[in-house]
Enzyme design. Structure first.
Site, PDB file in Angstrom:
ATOM      1  CD  GLU A   1      -2.939  -1.115   2.341  1.00 18.07           C
ATOM      2  OE1 GLU A   1      -2.712  -0.448   3.360  1.00 18.07           O
ATOM      3  OE2 GLU A   1      -4.029  -1.684   2.130  1.00 18.07           O
TER       4      GLU A   1
ATOM      5  CD  GLU B   1      -3.858  -6.290   3.053  1.00 20.44           C
ATOM      6  OE1 GLU B   1      -4.592  -5.583   3.783  1.00 20.44           O
ATOM      7  OE2 GLU B   1      -2.622  -6.172   3.029  1.00 20.44           O
TER       8      GLU B   1
END
Ligand SMILES: *[C@@H]1O[C@H](CO)[C@@H](O)[C@H](O)[C@H]1NC(C)=O
Ligand SMILES: *[C@@H]1O[C@H](CO)[C@@H](O)[C@H](O)[C@H]1NC(C)=O
Ligand SMILES: *[C@@H]1O[C@H](CO)[C@@H](O)[C@H](O)[C@H]1NC(C)=O
Ligand SMILES: *[C@@H]1O[C@H](CO)[C@@H](O)[C@H](O)[C@H]1NC(C)=O
Length: 478
Positions: free
Chosen positions: A121, A266
């Site tokens: 991220e 995720e």
């Protein structure tokens, strides 16, 4: 004899085909931010016991990689954000990283590596742009080094993105577009993904939508339908997961990359540390998600199979709680490798508890609690703050699993500290205000944990024993 060996060859090549097919099956993220890690070999056995065929890692920790070797489990290997700068500025570093963390494991009987996740991220707004300039060059260097190393089957570099790399002002997927501050770097990454036929990895969290906005309609976070779906052109969205996924498709479409494959890197729901984080809602989310995946109808804009990695495998007590107290409670298993609630990973709705990690050893049945003599709350606040600054108290906040009065909170914090320090008697003192008890102080949903012996500790013991054995053998030989 001949037919038998042909049969063996066939079985081997057949299993090879099955093993190297990265496309199908549910994955799980396996993070390692824990003070007392489980034995990786036992974790791999548990993955196999539960039929989990894919994992995503956040690094390339050797014990974990070695445990995965020969397991047939397909592995996404990770590179932490703090390595991006050096990998972007030096191709030699990228070559070294690939040599040490990929090539070493990339052989028959080794690790079945599918992707290298470059950063994690990295474009998150809370990083203030720290990794924006280094992500693409690091990814390019890693892909080049992978290609040059000539891996068995092509291993692809990807970047796992958070869903805030795109936005849709009105909440309508068709209004989706990539964030302006990262758009030019994103285009470079998209170009490389496309030329390598690599997928776009994105993390989608309906829990965060609910947690971050007080007027977010709760039923939209789940998959049971809603009376107020979002209408967008000819499509109707009754859950935020689909809406978010299709916002990405629109964002890709507007810059000419609508054909990229999408993988959900995720998706999950935490079980503590927030008023919406508990086992009941987590089970509701997973039930809905797993059934949806099993049906294989995809989203309104993209029908068919969705590849998903659940987040995550176990609770991680060393994770940063900057985003919220729930951060340490994302596991489908607890810190000790025990399942938290029944689920059916195949999505058929035959709920039962997942198989636990075997061979976990708990410390003694002892807890550290407040000494009954102390009743002055003012005097306790100092010890409570101290204990909580040193250990995990994320189950104590309002809306979490431990709804206790002040003395109860103090006991919980004392115990958490004591267990985190491996039940060392010196850590159950707190100026004479604490005592050790063998009566379990857990109450209802509030569980006072007992620590486990970590794999690391056991490992040291084995090492010490083998050194002893070695010394003994040497003195015997002399
Ligand atoms: C390989 O990965 C490990 C674990 O993530 C890391 O500690 C190590 O520095 C990496 N090797 C190189 C050469 O960068
Ligand atoms: C980002 O900026 C904010 C506000 O200036 C600051 O509080 C925060 O620590 C910064 N975060 C990072 C990762 O640099
Ligand atoms: C509690 O302790 C504080 C700090 O020592 C003291 O000022 C206060 O009087 C005590 N309260 C009681 C009820 O004993
Ligand atoms: C805790 O949460 C409950 C219900 O959500 C609320 O009524 C109460 O005021 C909160 N207490 C504190 C101390 O914030």
């Amino acid at each position: 004899m001949v037919p038998v060996s042909i049969l063996v060859v066939c079985v081997i090549s057949l299993s090879w085909v099955i093993l190297t097919d990265h496309a199908q099956g549910l994955g799980v993220n396996w993070g390692g931010m824990t003070s007392h890690p489980l034995d990786p070999t036992s974790v791999v056995k548990m993955l196999k016991d539960n039929g989990i065929k894919k994992v995503k890692l956040f690094d390339a920790e050797p014990d974990t990689m070695n445990a995965l070797a020969g397991s047939g489990i397909s592995v996404v290997v990770g590179i932490p954000n703090d390595k991006l700068a050096s990998l972007s500025s030096s191709y030699k570093h990228a070559q070294e990283w690939v040599k040490e963390n990929i090539t070493k494991y990339d052989h028959n009987g080794g690790v079945d590596i599918s992707y290298v996740a470059v950063g994690n991220e990295p474009f998150l707004t809370s990083y203030n742009g720290s990794f924006v300039k280094t992500t693409f060059p690091a990814m390019r260097n890693i892909q080049k080094a992978l290609d040059e190393a000539g891996t068995r089957h092509k291993i692809k570099a990807i970047v796992p993105f958070n869903a805030d790399v795109y936005e849709a002002a009105s909440g309508k997927p068709s209004h989706g577009q990539f964030r302006k501050d990262i758009k030019s770097e994103m285009l470079k990454i998209l170009g490389l993904l496309k030329s390598n036929k690599s997928p776009f990895f994105v993390n989608i969290y309906p829990f965060l939508s609910l947690q971050q906005s007080s007027d977010f309609p709760k039923e939209f976070a789940f998959f049971d339908g809603t009376s107020k779906p979002v209408r967008d052109n000819n499509n109707e969205y009754d859950n935020v997961f689909d809406a978010n996924h299709d916002t990405l498709i629109w964002s890709l479409k507007k810059v000419g990359y609508q054909d990229l494959e999408i993988v959900i890197g995720e998706a999950g729901w935490p079980t503590d540390g927030d008023k919406n984080a508990n086992k009941i809602l987590a089970k509701k989310f997973y039930d809905g998600l797993l059934k949806k995946l099993a049906k294989g109808d995809g989203t309104p804009l993209r029908k068919g199979y969705l590849e998903v990695y659940l987040f995550g495998l176990t609770d991680e007590d060393l994770k940063s709680i900057a985003p919220g107290d729930f951060e340490r409670h994302w596991g489908i298993l607890g810190y000790d490798g025990q399942p938290k609630f029944p689920m059916d990973l195949t999505g058929k709705g035959n709920d039962k508890l997942l198989k636990a990690v075997q061979g976990v050893q708990y410390m003694d049945k002892k807890w550290c609690v407040l000494n009954n003599d102390v009743r002055n709350a003012t005097l306790l606040q100092f010890e409570l703050n101290y204990a909580c600054s040193q250990t995990d108290c994320t189950s104590l906040k309002n809306g979490s699993s431990c709804d206790l009065d002040l003395p109860g909170k103090v006991s919980f914090a004392f115990n958490s500290y004591f267990q985190s320090r491996d039940q060392d008697v010196r850590t159950c003192d707190f100026n004479g205000k604490a005592k050790i008890t063998t009566d379990n102080p857990s109450k209802g949903s509030c569980v006072f944990n007992i620590q486990i012996y970590s794999a690391g500790v056991k490992h040291q013991v084995t090492c010490a024993l083998s050194i002893f054995a070695g010394l003994a053998l040497m003195s015997f030989l002399h």
